[in-house]
Design a protein around this motif. Structure first.
Motif, PDB file in Angstrom:
ATOM      1  N   UNK A   1      99.535 -30.156 -27.065  1.00  0.00           N
ATOM      2  CA  UNK A   1      99.134 -28.763 -26.951  1.00  0.00           C
ATOM      3  C   UNK A   1      98.465 -28.357 -28.246  1.00  0.00           C
ATOM      4  N   UNK A   2      97.238 -27.929 -28.154  1.00  0.00           N
ATOM      5  CA  UNK A   2      96.450 -27.580 -29.321  1.00  0.00           C
ATOM      6  C   UNK A   2      96.118 -26.097 -29.266  1.00  0.00           C
ATOM      7  N   UNK A   3      96.631 -25.365 -30.219  1.00  0.00           N
ATOM      8  CA  UNK A   3      96.386 -23.938 -30.313  1.00  0.00           C
ATOM      9  C   UNK A   3      95.639 -23.627 -31.597  1.00  0.00           C
ATOM     10  N   UNK A   4      95.071 -22.448 -31.638  1.00  0.00           N
ATOM     11  CA  UNK A   4      94.343 -21.987 -32.822  1.00  0.00           C
ATOM     12  C   UNK A   4      93.349 -23.036 -33.300  1.00  0.00           C
ATOM     13  N   UNK A   5      92.587 -23.546 -32.379  1.00  0.00           N
ATOM     14  CA  UNK A   5      91.666 -24.627 -32.691  1.00  0.00           C
ATOM     15  C   UNK A   5      90.594 -24.180 -33.673  1.00  0.00           C
ATOM     16  N   UNK A   6      90.246 -25.092 -34.542  1.00  0.00           N
ATOM     17  CA  UNK A   6      89.243 -24.863 -35.568  1.00  0.00           C
ATOM     18  C   UNK A   6      88.087 -25.833 -35.381  1.00  0.00           C
ATOM     19  N   UNK A   7      86.919 -25.493 -35.894  1.00  0.00           N
ATOM     20  CA  UNK A   7      85.798 -26.425 -35.780  1.00  0.00           C
ATOM     21  C   UNK A   7      86.117 -27.810 -36.339  1.00  0.00           C
ATOM     22  N   UNK A   8      86.911 -27.875 -37.380  1.00  0.00           N
ATOM     23  CA  UNK A   8      87.253 -29.159 -37.957  1.00  0.00           C
ATOM     24  C   UNK A   8      88.170 -29.997 -37.078  1.00  0.00           C
ATOM     25  N   UNK A   9      88.663 -29.416 -36.000  1.00  0.00           N
ATOM     26  CA  UNK A   9      89.435 -30.183 -35.033  1.00  0.00           C
ATOM     27  C   UNK A   9      88.545 -30.968 -34.079  1.00  0.00           C
ATOM     28  N   UNK A  10      87.261 -30.723 -34.134  1.00  0.00           N
ATOM     29  CA  UNK A  10      86.332 -31.424 -33.260  1.00  0.00           C
ATOM     30  C   UNK A  10      86.401 -32.923 -33.509  1.00  0.00           C
ATOM     31  N   UNK A  11      86.658 -33.674 -32.470  1.00  0.00           N
ATOM     32  CA  UNK A  11      86.811 -35.116 -32.588  1.00  0.00           C
ATOM     33  C   UNK A  11      87.035 -35.699 -31.205  1.00  0.00           C
ATOM     34  N   UNK A  12      86.979 -37.006 -31.141  1.00  0.00           N
ATOM     35  CA  UNK A  12      87.457 -37.709 -29.966  1.00  0.00           C
ATOM     36  C   UNK A  12      88.941 -37.973 -30.177  1.00  0.00           C
ATOM     37  N   UNK A  13      89.732 -37.561 -29.230  1.00  0.00           N
ATOM     38  CA  UNK A  13      91.171 -37.714 -29.322  1.00  0.00           C
ATOM     39  C   UNK A  13      91.617 -38.880 -28.452  1.00  0.00           C
ATOM     40  N   UNK A  14      92.423 -39.742 -29.032  1.00  0.00           N
ATOM     41  CA  UNK A  14      92.904 -40.935 -28.363  1.00  0.00           C
ATOM     42  C   UNK A  14      94.427 -40.930 -28.300  1.00  0.00           C
ATOM     43  N   UNK A  15      94.956 -41.332 -27.182  1.00  0.00           N
ATOM     44  CA  UNK A  15      96.388 -41.565 -27.134  1.00  0.00           C
ATOM     45  C   UNK A  15      96.671 -43.042 -27.350  1.00  0.00           C
ATOM     46  N   UNK A  16      97.822 -43.303 -27.878  1.00  0.00           N
ATOM     47  CA  UNK A  16      98.236 -44.661 -28.213  1.00  0.00           C
ATOM     48  C   UNK A  16      99.694 -44.831 -27.813  1.00  0.00           C
ATOM     49  N   UNK A  17      99.982 -45.961 -27.232  1.00  0.00           N
ATOM     50  CA  UNK A  17     101.339 -46.277 -26.837  1.00  0.00           C
ATOM     51  C   UNK A  17     101.785 -47.554 -27.522  1.00  0.00           C
ATOM     52  N   UNK A  18     102.952 -47.510 -28.112  1.00  0.00           N
ATOM     53  CA  UNK A  18     103.605 -48.695 -28.638  1.00  0.00           C
ATOM     54  C   UNK A  18     104.597 -49.165 -27.591  1.00  0.00           C
ATOM     55  N   UNK A  19     104.479 -50.419 -27.219  1.00  0.00           N
ATOM     56  CA  UNK A  19     105.257 -50.924 -26.095  1.00  0.00           C
ATOM     57  C   UNK A  19     105.898 -52.258 -26.425  1.00  0.00           C
ATOM     58  N   UNK A  20     106.877 -52.600 -25.634  1.00  0.00           N
ATOM     59  CA  UNK A  20     107.453 -53.932 -25.637  1.00  0.00           C
ATOM     60  C   UNK A  20     107.487 -54.443 -24.211  1.00  0.00           C
ATOM     61  N   UNK A  21     107.395 -55.748 -24.071  1.00  0.00           N
ATOM     62  CA  UNK A  21     107.557 -56.333 -22.743  1.00  0.00           C
ATOM     63  C   UNK A  21     109.004 -56.204 -22.305  1.00  0.00           C
ATOM     64  N   UNK A  22     109.175 -55.930 -21.053  1.00  0.00           N
ATOM     65  CA  UNK A  22     110.518 -55.793 -20.519  1.00  0.00           C
ATOM     66  C   UNK A  22     111.295 -57.085 -20.767  1.00  0.00           C
ATOM     67  N   UNK A  23     112.419 -56.953 -21.437  1.00  0.00           N
ATOM     68  CA  UNK A  23     113.260 -58.095 -21.731  1.00  0.00           C
ATOM     69  C   UNK A  23     112.883 -58.864 -22.973  1.00  0.00           C
ATOM     70  N   UNK A  24     111.809 -58.448 -23.644  1.00  0.00           N
ATOM     71  CA  UNK A  24     111.354 -59.110 -24.857  1.00  0.00           C
ATOM     72  C   UNK A  24     111.221 -58.049 -25.932  1.00  0.00           C
TER      73      UNK A  24
END
Length: 122
Positions: free
Chosen positions: A81-104
């Motif tokens: 949730x991004x509020x009070x956005x500023x021009x300097x917030x302009x960017x490409x936003x990426x999500x990232x997930x850290x994962x493990x294999x099930x059982x490993x």
């Protein structure tokens, strides 16, 4: 593998708000921490916020008090949730997930979303 599907980016005026969503899917992996990064033109990709499976959060100083990261573990979805956005917030936003294999538990895998453009006009 894990597929991350992002949505919610767009064009807003300064002071406006957006909510980004990132849904993770993939039964072979267990999602641990999730994070939002952003990359503005000419800048390095930087961490905006992250959240652990237990809900602990961290924020970049530049967004503290304005952005809120949250997640729905049942849906493997993380939000920004991004509020009070500023021009300097302009960017490409990426999500990232850290994962493990099930059982490993000894191997950690990282997956990135495709990115969503956030533009704050001036």
């Amino acid at each position: 593998q894990v597929q991350l599907v992002e949505s919610g980016g767009g064009l807003v005026q300064p002071g406006g708000s957006l909510r980004l969503s990132c849904a993770a899917s993939g039964s072979m992996f267990s999602i641990n921490s999730m994070a939002w990064y952003r990359q503005a033109p000419g800048n390095q990709r930087e961490l905006v916020a992250d959240i652990t499976s237990g809900g602990s959060t961290n924020y970049a100083d530049s967004v503290k008090g304005r952005f809120t990261i949250s997640r729905d573990n049942a849906k493997n979805t993380v939000y920004l949730q991004m509020n009070s956005l500023k021009p300097e917030d302009t960017a490409v936003y990426y999500c990232k997930a850290a994962t493990t294999r099930v059982g490993v538990l000894s191997s950690v895998y990282y997956f990135w979303g495709q990115g969503t453009q956030v533009t704050v006009s001036s």
